[in-house]
Every structure is written in C-alpha cells, then in structure tokens.
Design a protein around this motif. Sequence first.
Motif, PDB file in Angstrom:
ATOM      1  N   VAL A  70      44.441-114.914 -69.266  1.00  0.00           N
ATOM      2  CA  VAL A  70      43.484-114.413 -70.236  1.00  0.00           C
ATOM      3  C   VAL A  70      42.110-114.724 -69.656  1.00  0.00           C
ATOM      4  O   VAL A  70      41.761-115.880 -69.455  1.00  0.00           O
ATOM      5  CB  VAL A  70      43.671-115.088 -71.615  1.00  0.00           C
ATOM      6  CG1 VAL A  70      42.623-114.592 -72.595  1.00  0.00           C
ATOM      7  CG2 VAL A  70      45.077-114.858 -72.150  1.00  0.00           C
ATOM      8  N   ASP A  71      41.354-113.654 -69.357  1.00  0.00           N
ATOM      9  CA  ASP A  71      40.077-113.837 -68.676  1.00  0.00           C
ATOM     10  C   ASP A  71      39.042-112.885 -69.253  1.00  0.00           C
ATOM     11  O   ASP A  71      39.114-111.675 -69.017  1.00  0.00           O
ATOM     12  CB  ASP A  71      40.249-113.597 -67.175  1.00  0.00           C
ATOM     13  CG  ASP A  71      39.002-113.916 -66.382  1.00  0.00           C
ATOM     14  OD1 ASP A  71      38.205-114.766 -66.822  1.00  0.00           O
ATOM     15  OD2 ASP A  71      38.830-113.315 -65.301  1.00  0.00           O
ATOM     16  N   GLU A  95      37.358-110.272 -71.168  1.00  0.00           N
ATOM     17  CA  GLU A  95      37.775-109.139 -71.987  1.00  0.00           C
ATOM     18  C   GLU A  95      39.119-108.561 -71.579  1.00  0.00           C
ATOM     19  O   GLU A  95      39.549-107.541 -72.120  1.00  0.00           O
ATOM     20  CB  GLU A  95      36.706-108.040 -71.926  1.00  0.00           C
ATOM     21  CG  GLU A  95      35.368-108.453 -72.513  1.00  0.00           C
ATOM     22  CD  GLU A  95      35.469-108.849 -73.990  1.00  0.00           C
ATOM     23  OE1 GLU A  95      36.131-108.127 -74.752  1.00  0.00           O
ATOM     24  OE2 GLU A  95      34.894-109.889 -74.355  1.00  0.00           O
ATOM     25  N   LEU A  96      39.812-109.180 -70.622  1.00  0.00           N
ATOM     26  CA  LEU A  96      41.100-108.667 -70.159  1.00  0.00           C
ATOM     27  C   LEU A  96      42.207-109.700 -70.258  1.00  0.00           C
ATOM     28  O   LEU A  96      41.984-110.895 -70.066  1.00  0.00           O
ATOM     29  CB  LEU A  96      41.003-108.198 -68.700  1.00  0.00           C
ATOM     30  CG  LEU A  96      40.187-106.947 -68.434  1.00  0.00           C
ATOM     31  CD1 LEU A  96      40.132-106.670 -66.931  1.00  0.00           C
ATOM     32  CD2 LEU A  96      40.764-105.746 -69.164  1.00  0.00           C
ATOM     33  N   VAL A  97      43.394-109.192 -70.545  1.00  0.00           N
ATOM     34  CA  VAL A  97      44.619-109.983 -70.522  1.00  0.00           C
ATOM     35  C   VAL A  97      45.479-109.391 -69.417  1.00  0.00           C
ATOM     36  O   VAL A  97      45.698-108.178 -69.383  1.00  0.00           O
ATOM     37  CB  VAL A  97      45.359-109.884 -71.876  1.00  0.00           C
ATOM     38  CG1 VAL A  97      46.713-110.552 -71.805  1.00  0.00           C
ATOM     39  CG2 VAL A  97      44.518-110.477 -72.989  1.00  0.00           C
ATOM     40  N   ARG A 150      41.470-107.251 -74.102  1.00  0.00           N
ATOM     41  CA  ARG A 150      41.653-108.419 -74.971  1.00  0.00           C
ATOM     42  C   ARG A 150      41.676-108.029 -76.448  1.00  0.00           C
ATOM     43  O   ARG A 150      42.392-108.631 -77.247  1.00  0.00           O
ATOM     44  CB  ARG A 150      40.521-109.418 -74.716  1.00  0.00           C
ATOM     45  CG  ARG A 150      40.571-110.650 -75.557  1.00  0.00           C
ATOM     46  CD  ARG A 150      41.394-111.715 -74.883  1.00  0.00           C
ATOM     47  NE  ARG A 150      41.209-112.976 -75.585  1.00  0.00           N
ATOM     48  CZ  ARG A 150      42.215-113.746 -75.949  1.00  0.00           C
ATOM     49  NH1 ARG A 150      43.440-113.400 -75.654  1.00  0.00           N
ATOM     50  NH2 ARG A 150      41.997-114.866 -76.571  1.00  0.00           N
ATOM     51  N   PRO A 201      44.281-109.885 -79.371  1.00  0.00           N
ATOM     52  CA  PRO A 201      43.251-110.922 -79.561  1.00  0.00           C
ATOM     53  C   PRO A 201      43.793-112.345 -79.628  1.00  0.00           C
ATOM     54  O   PRO A 201      43.076-113.284 -79.287  1.00  0.00           O
ATOM     55  CB  PRO A 201      42.584-110.525 -80.877  1.00  0.00           C
ATOM     56  CG  PRO A 201      43.596-109.702 -81.591  1.00  0.00           C
ATOM     57  CD  PRO A 201      44.377-108.996 -80.521  1.00  0.00           C
ATOM     58  N   CYS A 211      47.995-115.735 -75.639  1.00  0.00           N
ATOM     59  CA  CYS A 211      47.794-116.940 -74.832  1.00  0.00           C
ATOM     60  C   CYS A 211      48.645-116.826 -73.574  1.00  0.00           C
ATOM     61  O   CYS A 211      49.679-116.149 -73.565  1.00  0.00           O
ATOM     62  CB  CYS A 211      48.239-118.177 -75.604  1.00  0.00           C
ATOM     63  SG  CYS A 211      47.308-118.488 -77.107  1.00  0.00           S
TER      64      CYS A 211
END
Length: 67
Positions: free
Chosen positions: A8-9, A11-13, A27, A31, A34
């Motif tokens: 998770v970084d 605005e992107l997963v 993201r 939301p 994890c």
Amino acid sequence: MFAAIDKVDGELVTAVADSGKSFAIPRAVLPDACEGDVISIEIDRAETERRLKNSQNKLKSLFGGNK
C-alpha cells in the motif's frame, strides 16, 4: 481469482494474483486494504445482464421504444 495485497503506497495498492502477476488498484477502491489482505475478483454474469437491461430500459424511456 484471489490476490494478496503486496504493498500500500500513497494512492495505489499493489496486489499479486495467484498466477504471480501483479497489478495496481487505486487506493480509493480499497480504502481499508492492508498489506497481506486477500481480495477476491470475480465476473458476475447475472449482475452484468441486470445492469445491461437496466441501461436499455433507461435508453428506451429517454428516446422512445423504437431503440
């Protein structure tokens, strides 16, 4: 298809599918995701058909029954 959240970084997963291929998801779509969470992705043909019929009905109501 199952995929595990790898990172998770901002605005992107980033997720890794069981096939080993990775892909990014905004993201905002996940939301609460994890790292380590497993997600499931499936094609829902019944829901696709329901939405298609709904769209067709809306078009008919807007433009008349000839379309």
